[in-house]
Design a protein around this motif. Sequence first.
Motif, PDB file in Angstrom:
ATOM      1  N   LEU A 137       0.851  -1.196   0.000  1.00 36.85           N
ATOM      2  CA  LEU A 137       0.000   0.000   0.000  1.00 36.85           C
ATOM      3  C   LEU A 137       0.878   1.234   0.000  1.00 36.85           C
ATOM      4  O   LEU A 137       1.767   1.377   0.833  1.00 36.85           O
ATOM      5  N   ILE A 138       0.633   2.133  -0.936  1.00 37.37           N
ATOM      6  CA  ILE A 138       1.479   3.315  -1.070  1.00 37.37           C
ATOM      7  C   ILE A 138       1.429   4.189   0.181  1.00 37.37           C
ATOM      8  O   ILE A 138       2.439   4.749   0.610  1.00 37.37           O
ATOM      9  N   ASN A 139       0.249   4.297   0.793  1.00 37.79           N
ATOM     10  CA  ASN A 139       0.129   5.162   1.971  1.00 37.79           C
ATOM     11  C   ASN A 139       0.939   4.650   3.154  1.00 37.79           C
ATOM     12  O   ASN A 139       1.470   5.440   3.943  1.00 37.79           O
ATOM     13  N   LEU A 140       1.055   3.329   3.294  1.00 35.26           N
ATOM     14  CA  LEU A 140       1.845   2.771   4.394  1.00 35.26           C
ATOM     15  C   LEU A 140       3.323   3.094   4.217  1.00 35.26           C
ATOM     16  O   LEU A 140       4.029   3.396   5.191  1.00 35.26           O
ATOM     17  N   ILE A 141       3.799   3.042   2.974  1.00 36.06           N
ATOM     18  CA  ILE A 141       5.201   3.382   2.710  1.00 36.06           C
ATOM     19  C   ILE A 141       5.435   4.862   3.008  1.00 36.06           C
ATOM     20  O   ILE A 141       6.432   5.231   3.644  1.00 36.06           O
TER      21      ILE A 141
ATOM     22  N   LEU B  86      -3.269  12.064   2.319  1.00 33.14           N
ATOM     23  CA  LEU B  86      -3.016  10.745   1.743  1.00 33.14           C
ATOM     24  C   LEU B  86      -4.335  10.119   1.315  1.00 33.14           C
ATOM     25  O   LEU B  86      -4.992   9.410   2.075  1.00 33.14           O
ATOM     26  N   LYS B  87      -4.724  10.382   0.074  1.00 32.09           N
ATOM     27  CA  LYS B  87      -6.046   9.989  -0.407  1.00 32.09           C
ATOM     28  C   LYS B  87      -6.034   8.750  -1.303  1.00 32.09           C
ATOM     29  O   LYS B  87      -7.078   8.278  -1.722  1.00 32.09           O
ATOM     30  N   SER B  88      -4.850   8.227  -1.612  1.00 33.69           N
ATOM     31  CA  SER B  88      -4.782   7.036  -2.450  1.00 33.69           C
ATOM     32  C   SER B  88      -4.989   5.785  -1.602  1.00 33.69           C
ATOM     33  O   SER B  88      -4.466   5.680  -0.498  1.00 33.69           O
ATOM     34  N   ASN B  89      -5.763   4.856  -2.118  1.00 35.23           N
ATOM     35  CA  ASN B  89      -5.938   3.555  -1.466  1.00 35.23           C
ATOM     36  C   ASN B  89      -5.302   2.439  -2.284  1.00 35.23           C
ATOM     37  O   ASN B  89      -5.590   1.264  -2.085  1.00 35.23           O
ATOM     38  N   SER B  90      -4.422   2.832  -3.205  1.00 34.22           N
ATOM     39  CA  SER B  90      -3.867   1.875  -4.159  1.00 34.22           C
ATOM     40  C   SER B  90      -2.566   1.252  -3.661  1.00 34.22           C
ATOM     41  O   SER B  90      -1.928   1.742  -2.732  1.00 34.22           O
TER      42      SER B  90
END
Length: 547
Positions: free
Chosen positions: A263-267, A296-300
């Motif tokens: 997950l991009i947000n976790l990174i 951080l609006k991406s869930n991808s």
Amino acid sequence: MDRIQLHKINERLEFINELILDVAYRQSNEEVLDTALKKIMEMLQIDYGYVVSYTEIDKTIRNVEIQCNLPDGFLEEVINYRFENILVRDSIRDSMKKEVSIVSKEDLSTPYQKYISKKYGFETMIIVPIGFNDVFSTILMLLFLRKEKDNILEYVPLLETIGNTLWVLLHKQKIYREYQNNIIRTEKLKVLGELAGGIAHDFNNLLTTILGFSQIVLTRELSEDIRTFIDIIYKSAIDGKRIVERIQSFNRKQLGRSKEVHLINLIVESGIEMARPRWKHFYETHGNNLIIIKELKSNSKIYCVEHEIREVIINLLSNAMDAMEQGGTLTIKTYDEDDKVVIEISDTGPGISDEVREQIFEPFYSTKGVNGTGLGLSIVRDIINAHEGNIKLKSEIGKGSTFKLYFNKYIEKEDALISFDSDTDINLNLDKEVNILVVDDIPQVGNTVVEMLKTIGLHADIETESTKVIHRLLQKKYDIIVCDLAMPELNGISLSQQVKEKYSNIKFMILTGWPERLKKEDHNSIDLILRKPITMEELAQAIKNIL
């Protein structure tokens, strides 16, 4: 054509040939232009001469490249004026881009041009174009103290040939300089690779201890806040392990990369957390205020090497903080854009000039002086390229800069591989007792490996002197030896040969940060090679494989 004309043509051809031979191997543009100017002035008996470049946009003089015999004060007067106001009329200036122009004192139009002519006494001027483009132009200026317009006309074809020749030679010099710069850059990278070889062993030993004991602690009962802190230490050590591996790739020309789905947000969140102590200390110490805005609006998810993307985030955050020493606003965004995942990092610093922007991703280019290596953004670009991504920079002087990172969105419904935590089962559950002897001349590294082996349910002892291993084997039965490669007196390869000669049933594992340096014959007495620093998962899997 009579004999006199043929003689003149032959003389000029010889002059061109002599000029080319004389300047072709000069080491710089300045040497080429200086040699050419002096030869032309000698041939035509010219009083003053100089080569000047000026900008095409505002016609201001960019640089006086070279000069010869100019009177005192001449350059100081002309350099502060727009070039079009000095010696050249509009019609002449437009035509000189294509051909040699000859100007007499009577051709001058403005009061300032006439003032310059009268003060310094020149009667005739020759303008020889050397090179022009949309940005700046370079011309050769030749000034006579006598009227020579009619007499000089027969030299116009020769001067045009000289101008074209100089342009070719200057272009050759540019290619040569680029070639030299590439050689220098290659040598720098080579030196850096050699330096990496010297420090990688020591860093790997340090990381082995940090990595091993952080994993051991994570297997114990911990409060939530302590577990969070230890987990950050563990992940930082993992990142350090991968960074050392990539530094080592300067020498071995390849990367040991393991991409997974994340997950991009976790990174991004973990990158922010790792950078937080720096800005907290820096801004609080100096009494300045840094405002952090997170959107951080991406869930991808993206398919990536996690620590490399985190390194990119930390690097860009650090650069943003360096640009805002007096405080400011740091904005971090993530969002989806069609089939791309975008990370956007913005600062309110002074901005980046166009000149710097052209070179900012080049290796060893730095605006931080002795405080910068010039490798940060070069590594950022290389990492992003390796992930088939893209990086864009938008900056405005006085308002700040924004870096946008684009990655391909991971669309398959697969979960990322789970990294180590306290719930990971690393016990091998063997049906027999396994005794392992760890051989390492650095006690803290050897003890780390011993404790890691005990944590996964194995019996382990340490020996710090490789010359005593054979004696230890006489005292106790061991199933596996785990030995560091770089040992004093008797290295890991030599020890493995001695052990196998007497105890062929003992499995022998080598620990090293440079496995690719082992020769083919070195593998004959080795059962398995592990790259340092190691994790408990890697150690457990190695034991499982070797048994």
